[in-house]
Design a protein around this motif. Structure first.
Motif, PDB file in Angstrom:
ATOM      1  N   VAL A 227     137.945  -9.727 -70.463  1.00  0.00           N
ATOM      2  CA  VAL A 227     137.808  -9.746 -69.005  1.00  0.00           C
ATOM      3  C   VAL A 227     139.167  -9.631 -68.322  1.00  0.00           C
ATOM      4  CG1 VAL A 227     135.714 -11.175 -69.093  1.00  0.00           C
ATOM      5  CG2 VAL A 227     137.963 -12.293 -68.899  1.00  0.00           C
ATOM      6  N   SER A 228     139.114  -9.384 -67.014  1.00  0.00           N
ATOM      7  CA  SER A 228     140.323  -9.478 -66.183  1.00  0.00           C
ATOM      8  C   SER A 228     139.951 -10.151 -64.871  1.00  0.00           C
ATOM      9  CB  SER A 228     140.932  -8.094 -65.914  1.00  0.00           C
ATOM     10  OG  SER A 228     140.142  -7.378 -64.983  1.00  0.00           O
ATOM     11  N   ALA A 229     140.962 -10.661 -64.185  1.00  0.00           N
ATOM     12  CA  ALA A 229     140.752 -11.265 -62.866  1.00  0.00           C
ATOM     13  C   ALA A 229     142.072 -11.197 -62.110  1.00  0.00           C
ATOM     14  CB  ALA A 229     140.297 -12.716 -62.996  1.00  0.00           C
ATOM     15  N   THR A 230     141.984 -11.241 -60.791  1.00  0.00           N
ATOM     16  CA  THR A 230     143.200 -11.349 -59.984  1.00  0.00           C
ATOM     17  C   THR A 230     143.357 -12.812 -59.597  1.00  0.00           C
ATOM     18  OG1 THR A 230     142.896  -9.117 -59.149  1.00  0.00           O
ATOM     19  CG2 THR A 230     144.398 -10.530 -57.913  1.00  0.00           C
ATOM     20  N   LEU A 231     144.379 -13.454 -60.146  1.00  0.00           N
ATOM     21  CA  LEU A 231     144.617 -14.876 -59.910  1.00  0.00           C
ATOM     22  C   LEU A 231     146.009 -15.053 -59.330  1.00  0.00           C
ATOM     23  CD1 LEU A 231     143.217 -16.278 -63.292  1.00  0.00           C
ATOM     24  CD2 LEU A 231     141.989 -16.037 -61.124  1.00  0.00           C
ATOM     25  N   LYS A 232     146.096 -15.771 -58.217  1.00  0.00           N
ATOM     26  CA  LYS A 232     147.387 -16.005 -57.550  1.00  0.00           C
ATOM     27  C   LYS A 232     148.131 -14.671 -57.329  1.00  0.00           C
ATOM     28  CE  LYS A 232     146.920 -20.572 -57.885  1.00  0.00           C
ATOM     29  NZ  LYS A 232     147.600 -21.816 -57.765  1.00  0.00           N
ATOM     30  N   GLY A 233     147.353 -13.648 -56.995  1.00  0.00           N
ATOM     31  CA  GLY A 233     147.960 -12.361 -56.630  1.00  0.00           C
ATOM     32  C   GLY A 233     148.327 -11.451 -57.790  1.00  0.00           C
ATOM     33  N   GLU A 234     148.043 -11.869 -59.032  1.00  0.00           N
ATOM     34  CA  GLU A 234     148.389 -10.976 -60.142  1.00  0.00           C
ATOM     35  C   GLU A 234     147.188 -10.769 -61.062  1.00  0.00           C
ATOM     36  OE1 GLU A 234     150.917 -12.533 -63.343  1.00  0.00           O
ATOM     37  OE2 GLU A 234     151.025 -14.413 -62.220  1.00  0.00           O
ATOM     38  N   THR A 235     147.161  -9.605 -61.703  1.00  0.00           N
ATOM     39  CA  THR A 235     146.079  -9.301 -62.645  1.00  0.00           C
ATOM     40  C   THR A 235     146.353 -10.002 -63.963  1.00  0.00           C
ATOM     41  OG1 THR A 235     145.760  -7.137 -61.639  1.00  0.00           O
ATOM     42  CG2 THR A 235     144.836  -7.452 -63.832  1.00  0.00           C
ATOM     43  N   VAL A 236     145.394 -10.793 -64.394  1.00  0.00           N
ATOM     44  CA  VAL A 236     145.520 -11.454 -65.697  1.00  0.00           C
ATOM     45  C   VAL A 236     144.318 -11.066 -66.554  1.00  0.00           C
ATOM     46  CG1 VAL A 236     146.856 -13.422 -64.856  1.00  0.00           C
ATOM     47  CG2 VAL A 236     144.384 -13.561 -64.858  1.00  0.00           C
ATOM     48  N   TYR A 237     144.549 -11.047 -67.853  1.00  0.00           N
ATOM     49  CA  TYR A 237     143.490 -10.677 -68.792  1.00  0.00           C
ATOM     50  C   TYR A 237     143.098 -11.898 -69.605  1.00  0.00           C
ATOM     51  CZ  TYR A 237     144.674  -5.937 -67.474  1.00  0.00           C
ATOM     52  OH  TYR A 237     144.871  -4.793 -66.744  1.00  0.00           O
ATOM     53  N   GLY A 238     141.928 -11.815 -70.216  1.00  0.00           N
ATOM     54  CA  GLY A 238     141.474 -12.944 -71.009  1.00  0.00           C
ATOM     55  C   GLY A 238     140.204 -12.610 -71.751  1.00  0.00           C
ATOM     56  N   MET A 239     139.570 -13.654 -72.266  1.00  0.00           N
ATOM     57  CA  MET A 239     138.282 -13.466 -72.926  1.00  0.00           C
ATOM     58  C   MET A 239     137.305 -14.507 -72.385  1.00  0.00           C
ATOM     59  SD  MET A 239     139.524 -14.547 -76.700  1.00  0.00           S
ATOM     60  CE  MET A 239     139.767 -16.251 -77.205  1.00  0.00           C
ATOM     61  N   MET A 240     136.042 -14.171 -72.447  1.00  0.00           N
ATOM     62  CA  MET A 240     135.031 -15.022 -71.822  1.00  0.00           C
ATOM     63  C   MET A 240     133.844 -15.171 -72.763  1.00  0.00           C
ATOM     64  SD  MET A 240     133.137 -14.282 -68.183  1.00  0.00           S
ATOM     65  CE  MET A 240     132.248 -12.820 -68.714  1.00  0.00           C
ATOM     66  N   ASN A 241     133.309 -16.380 -72.796  1.00  0.00           N
ATOM     67  CA  ASN A 241     132.081 -16.611 -73.564  1.00  0.00           C
ATOM     68  C   ASN A 241     130.926 -16.914 -72.616  1.00  0.00           C
ATOM     69  OD1 ASN A 241     130.897 -17.055 -76.390  1.00  0.00           O
ATOM     70  ND2 ASN A 241     130.164 -18.842 -75.259  1.00  0.00           N
ATOM     71  N   ILE A 242     129.825 -16.227 -72.847  1.00  0.00           N
ATOM     72  CA  ILE A 242     128.588 -16.530 -72.128  1.00  0.00           C
ATOM     73  C   ILE A 242     127.607 -17.043 -73.167  1.00  0.00           C
ATOM     74  CG2 ILE A 242     126.694 -15.614 -70.736  1.00  0.00           C
ATOM     75  CD1 ILE A 242     128.561 -13.373 -69.823  1.00  0.00           C
ATOM     76  N   GLY A 243     127.072 -18.237 -72.945  1.00  0.00           N
ATOM     77  CA  GLY A 243     126.115 -18.763 -73.921  1.00  0.00           C
ATOM     78  C   GLY A 243     125.982 -20.266 -73.846  1.00  0.00           C
ATOM     79  N   ILE A 244     125.619 -20.862 -74.983  1.00  0.00           N
ATOM     80  CA  ILE A 244     125.338 -22.312 -74.988  1.00  0.00           C
ATOM     81  C   ILE A 244     126.243 -23.093 -75.947  1.00  0.00           C
ATOM     82  CG2 ILE A 244     122.924 -22.108 -74.226  1.00  0.00           C
ATOM     83  CD1 ILE A 244     122.150 -22.427 -77.235  1.00  0.00           C
ATOM     84  N   ASN A 245     127.262 -22.428 -76.506  1.00  0.00           N
ATOM     85  CA  ASN A 245     128.190 -23.098 -77.441  1.00  0.00           C
ATOM     86  C   ASN A 245     127.452 -23.805 -78.588  1.00  0.00           C
ATOM     87  OD1 ASN A 245     130.528 -22.463 -75.844  1.00  0.00           O
ATOM     88  ND2 ASN A 245     129.864 -24.047 -74.417  1.00  0.00           N
ATOM     89  N   PRO A 246     126.710 -23.059 -79.408  1.00  0.00           N
ATOM     90  CA  PRO A 246     125.871 -23.706 -80.439  1.00  0.00           C
ATOM     91  C   PRO A 246     126.661 -24.473 -81.495  1.00  0.00           C
ATOM     92  CG  PRO A 246     125.953 -21.317 -80.773  1.00  0.00           C
ATOM     93  CD  PRO A 246     126.598 -21.591 -79.454  1.00  0.00           C
ATOM     94  N   THR A 247     127.924 -24.063 -81.744  1.00  0.00           N
ATOM     95  CA  THR A 247     128.711 -24.740 -82.789  1.00  0.00           C
ATOM     96  C   THR A 247     128.944 -26.207 -82.448  1.00  0.00           C
ATOM     97  OG1 THR A 247     129.790 -22.627 -83.247  1.00  0.00           O
ATOM     98  CG2 THR A 247     130.845 -24.590 -84.163  1.00  0.00           C
ATOM     99  N   VAL A 248     129.038 -26.504 -81.144  1.00  0.00           N
ATOM    100  CA  VAL A 248     129.255 -27.900 -80.725  1.00  0.00           C
ATOM    101  C   VAL A 248     127.982 -28.477 -80.084  1.00  0.00           C
ATOM    102  CG1 VAL A 248     131.762 -27.764 -80.522  1.00  0.00           C
ATOM    103  CG2 VAL A 248     130.344 -27.055 -78.584  1.00  0.00           C
ATOM    104  N   ASN A 249     126.829 -27.937 -80.534  1.00  0.00           N
ATOM    105  CA  ASN A 249     125.513 -28.429 -80.104  1.00  0.00           C
ATOM    106  C   ASN A 249     125.291 -28.342 -78.593  1.00  0.00           C
ATOM    107  OD1 ASN A 249     124.831 -29.132 -82.787  1.00  0.00           O
ATOM    108  ND2 ASN A 249     126.083 -30.978 -82.579  1.00  0.00           N
ATOM    109  N   GLY A 250     125.828 -27.283 -77.999  1.00  0.00           N
ATOM    110  CA  GLY A 250     125.595 -27.072 -76.564  1.00  0.00           C
ATOM    111  C   GLY A 250     124.144 -26.691 -76.308  1.00  0.00           C
ATOM    112  N   GLU A 251     123.644 -27.053 -75.153  1.00  0.00           N
ATOM    113  CA  GLU A 251     122.248 -26.725 -74.818  1.00  0.00           C
ATOM    114  C   GLU A 251     122.141 -25.980 -73.501  1.00  0.00           C
ATOM    115  OE1 GLU A 251     120.374 -30.522 -74.844  1.00  0.00           O
ATOM    116  OE2 GLU A 251     120.362 -30.663 -77.029  1.00  0.00           O
ATOM    117  N   LYS A 252     123.170 -26.104 -72.666  1.00  0.00           N
ATOM    118  CA  LYS A 252     123.110 -25.548 -71.321  1.00  0.00           C
ATOM    119  C   LYS A 252     123.937 -24.270 -71.264  1.00  0.00           C
ATOM    120  CE  LYS A 252     123.563 -27.393 -66.657  1.00  0.00           C
ATOM    121  NZ  LYS A 252     124.812 -27.608 -65.995  1.00  0.00           N
ATOM    122  N   GLU A 253     123.397 -23.252 -70.582  1.00  0.00           N
ATOM    123  CA  GLU A 253     124.141 -21.992 -70.454  1.00  0.00           C
ATOM    124  C   GLU A 253     125.442 -22.214 -69.691  1.00  0.00           C
ATOM    125  OE1 GLU A 253     122.211 -18.050 -69.421  1.00  0.00           O
ATOM    126  OE2 GLU A 253     123.411 -18.349 -67.614  1.00  0.00           O
TER     127      GLU A 253
END
Length: 311
Positions: A227-253
């Protein structure tokens, strides 16, 4: 800067060129029509207007109240604004409005309110109560009320071969490449950064938890994304997870973004995340350590992708 407003408070008396539709996604097919609209406005000295409906008519008239939309109304405005539109006008879509006859719609809205001198519309456009009027009726009203109707032909529409439905399906299937190709820009998610459980920080990947307030906004298939976003006036890149985090027993999206080389406080800020590329499905790892190792691999892949595509 284009203006967005409820049609009830629109008081401009300039003559206009108008197109009508929901334009969900503002994909490359829509953009072709909108470019024609804006160019016509400039050439003929008319204000360019898109008349759109919200909520989506299918939310109101069908049992399909759960339809998910590619854009929130604010996102749609930002995209249209960047294209150079003069006005985005929103007609609240209610059952009462849906019962307005075709002629009343033309007279009260296109003529009296919008001062339309030209209407650019698809060959298959239907309008009025029970959608019983078509483009021939609109042309007849045009003669009666002194506005021109420019028809977008079947060939023009078919040449693009894109629809909002196809974009939605691609996003649900996790085919981000196809979705972004059809959109002509990266799919976006807009939301407020809220406090999470701090699991990302424990893994060495602190994340911004994104709350999307609009329940009708389509969220793509669970998985990891670049992903990318404009934060504090500059373009920054990153990664994003969409889901429920099953490894740590997440249940909520949840939607969690980790930005590279960015450590500033953005809690309670509203941000737009551009979803550039899909890395993989969400999966359950046998241990937190295995998850941590995978996140490192995801980061390496993301950095390589960004260096290649956005250097």
């Amino acid at each position: 800067m284009g203006k967005v407003q409820n049609i009830d408070i629109y008081k401009v008396s300039d003559p206009t060129v108008v197109t009508i539709g929901t334009f969900d996604g503002v994909h490359i097919g829509h953009q072709k029509i909108i470019k024609r609209l804006i160019d016509t406005g400039k050439q003929e000295g008319l204000k360019s207007v898109i008349l759109t409906f919200f909520p989506h008519p299918r939310m109101v008239l069908q049992k399909d109240a759960n339809i998910k939309l590619i854009n929130t109304i604010d996102e749609r405005h930002r995209i249209l604004d960047a294209l150079g539109l003069d006005y985005l006008l929103i007609q609240e879509f209610t059952k009462a409005f849906s019962r307005l006859s075709a002629e009343d719609f033309v007279k009260q809205i296109l003529v009296d309110r919008l001062h339309a001198k030209k209407v650019i519309i698809g060959y298959d456009h239907r309008f009025g109560r029970n959608r019983n009027a078509n483009i021939d009726d609109l042309k007849r009203f045009g003669t009666q009320y002194n506005f021109e109707v420019e028809e977008i032909s079947a060939q023009d529409v078919d040449a693009v071969a894109v629809s909002s439905t196809k974009v939605r399906k691609a996003l649900v299937d996790g085919d981000l490449l196809k979705a972004n190709l059809f959109l002509g820009y990266p799919f976006m998610i807009t939301g407020t950064v809220i406090k999470g459980k701090g699991l990302g920080r424990q893994l060495g990947f602190s994340t911004a938890n994104i709350l999307v307030e609009e329940s009708y906004k389509l969220i793509p298939k669970y998985g990891a994304y670049i992903v990318s976003a404009t934060l504090k006036g500059e373009t920054v890149y990153g990664m994003m997870n969409i889901g429920i985090n099953p490894t740590v027993n997440g249940e909520k999206e949840s939607i969690e973004a980790h930005f590279f080389n960015f450590n500033e406080d953005i809690y309670n800020k509203k941000i737009q995340i551009n979803v550039l590329h899909r890395i993989r499905d969400e999966q359950k790892f046998e241990s937190v350590n295995a998850l941590k190792e995978q996140l490192k691999r995801d980061k390496d892949l993301a950095l390589e992708y960004v260096a290649t595509h956005y250097a």
